[in-house]
Scaffold this motif. Structure first.
Motif, PDB file in Angstrom:
ATOM      1  N   UNK A  48      -3.444  -3.202   5.394  1.00  0.00           N
ATOM      2  CA  UNK A  48      -3.208  -1.871   5.937  1.00  0.00           C
ATOM      3  C   UNK A  48      -1.715  -1.567   5.873  1.00  0.00           C
ATOM      4  N   UNK A  49      -1.376  -0.392   5.364  1.00  0.00           N
ATOM      5  CA  UNK A  49       0.022   0.004   5.254  1.00  0.00           C
ATOM      6  C   UNK A  49       0.217   1.338   5.963  1.00  0.00           C
ATOM      7  N   UNK A  50       1.077   1.334   6.976  1.00  0.00           N
ATOM      8  CA  UNK A  50       1.395   2.530   7.750  1.00  0.00           C
ATOM      9  C   UNK A  50       2.357   3.391   6.929  1.00  0.00           C
ATOM     10  N   UNK A  51       1.921   4.587   6.542  1.00  0.00           N
ATOM     11  CA  UNK A  51       2.752   5.439   5.687  1.00  0.00           C
ATOM     12  C   UNK A  51       4.026   5.903   6.399  1.00  0.00           C
ATOM     13  N   UNK A  52       3.984   6.000   7.716  1.00  0.00           N
ATOM     14  CA  UNK A  52       5.180   6.423   8.445  1.00  0.00           C
ATOM     15  C   UNK A  52       6.264   5.349   8.428  1.00  0.00           C
ATOM     16  N   UNK A  53       5.853   4.086   8.401  1.00  0.00           N
ATOM     17  CA  UNK A  53       6.810   2.982   8.391  1.00  0.00           C
ATOM     18  C   UNK A  53       7.161   2.536   6.974  1.00  0.00           C
ATOM     19  N   UNK A  54       6.369   2.966   5.993  1.00  0.00           N
ATOM     20  CA  UNK A  54       6.573   2.562   4.598  1.00  0.00           C
ATOM     21  C   UNK A  54       6.580   3.786   3.689  1.00  0.00           C
ATOM     22  N   UNK A  55       7.487   4.719   4.002  1.00  0.00           N
ATOM     23  CA  UNK A  55       7.508   6.001   3.293  1.00  0.00           C
ATOM     24  C   UNK A  55       7.841   5.843   1.807  1.00  0.00           C
ATOM     25  N   UNK A  56       8.726   4.886   1.472  1.00  0.00           N
ATOM     26  CA  UNK A  56       9.078   4.700   0.065  1.00  0.00           C
ATOM     27  C   UNK A  56       7.879   4.230  -0.744  1.00  0.00           C
ATOM     28  N   UNK A  57       7.127   3.295  -0.185  1.00  0.00           N
ATOM     29  CA  UNK A  57       5.947   2.775  -0.873  1.00  0.00           C
ATOM     30  C   UNK A  57       4.887   3.873  -1.020  1.00  0.00           C
ATOM     31  N   UNK A  58       4.686   4.647   0.036  1.00  0.00           N
ATOM     32  CA  UNK A  58       3.728   5.759  -0.019  1.00  0.00           C
ATOM     33  C   UNK A  58       4.148   6.767  -1.085  1.00  0.00           C
ATOM     34  N   UNK A  60       6.039   6.122  -3.743  1.00  0.00           N
ATOM     35  CA  UNK A  60       5.901   5.483  -5.059  1.00  0.00           C
ATOM     36  C   UNK A  60       4.476   5.623  -5.591  1.00  0.00           C
ATOM     37  N   UNK A  61       3.496   5.485  -4.701  1.00  0.00           N
ATOM     38  CA  UNK A  61       2.095   5.578  -5.104  1.00  0.00           C
ATOM     39  C   UNK A  61       1.520   6.980  -4.883  1.00  0.00           C
ATOM     40  N   UNK A  62       2.405   7.941  -4.594  1.00  0.00           N
ATOM     41  CA  UNK A  62       2.040   9.347  -4.446  1.00  0.00           C
ATOM     42  C   UNK A  62       0.889   9.549  -3.457  1.00  0.00           C
ATOM     43  N   UNK A  63       1.010   8.868  -2.316  1.00  0.00           N
ATOM     44  CA  UNK A  63       0.015   9.035  -1.253  1.00  0.00           C
ATOM     45  C   UNK A  63       0.347  10.334  -0.528  1.00  0.00           C
ATOM     46  N   UNK A  64      -0.513  11.321  -0.697  1.00  0.00           N
ATOM     47  CA  UNK A  64      -0.283  12.644  -0.108  1.00  0.00           C
ATOM     48  C   UNK A  64      -1.084  12.830   1.179  1.00  0.00           C
ATOM     49  N   UNK A  65      -2.199  12.123   1.293  1.00  0.00           N
ATOM     50  CA  UNK A  65      -3.045  12.243   2.479  1.00  0.00           C
ATOM     51  C   UNK A  65      -3.522  10.873   2.907  1.00  0.00           C
TER      52      UNK A  65
END
Length: 98
Positions: A48-58, A60-65
């Motif tokens: 599980x990856x928290x997008x708020x704590x890992x914004x760069x990774x999100x 990089x993988x273009x996680x929009x939602x």
């Protein structure tokens, strides 16, 4: 500490769940993923990856939602989908892709 690249390079499939604490559907998905892990055991890693704590990774993988799940094996992305998916559907996808 393992890097994201180390984690997804595993020869076993790795399911990444990009989520956020404030996300209702993410809370719905969490117990479903626990059931998937229980059923598949050592045949799957679920991270599980928290997008708020890992914004760069999100980014990089273009996680929009969120939730957005991605399936990796040997460092390659095999599948990706956003939203809540039922347990058996996730298991079928993992078995068919990996």
């Amino acid at each position: 500490m393992s890097t994201f690249g180390d984690i997804i390079a595993d020869e076993n499939p790795v399911l990444i769940d990009f989520y956020a604490d404030w996300c209702g559907p993410c809370k719905t998905l969490a117990p479903i993923l626990k059931e998937v892990k229980t059923e598949l055991g050592e045949n799957i890693k679920i991270i599980k990856i928290d997008v708020d704590k890992n914004q760069q990774l999100a980014a990089k993988y273009q996680v929009r939602g969120v939730p957005t799940m991605m399936l990796f094996k040997n460092g390659a992305q095999l599948w990706r989908q956003s939203g809540v998916i039922q347990k058996q559907d996730i298991i079928n996808i993992i078995k068919s892709k990996a």
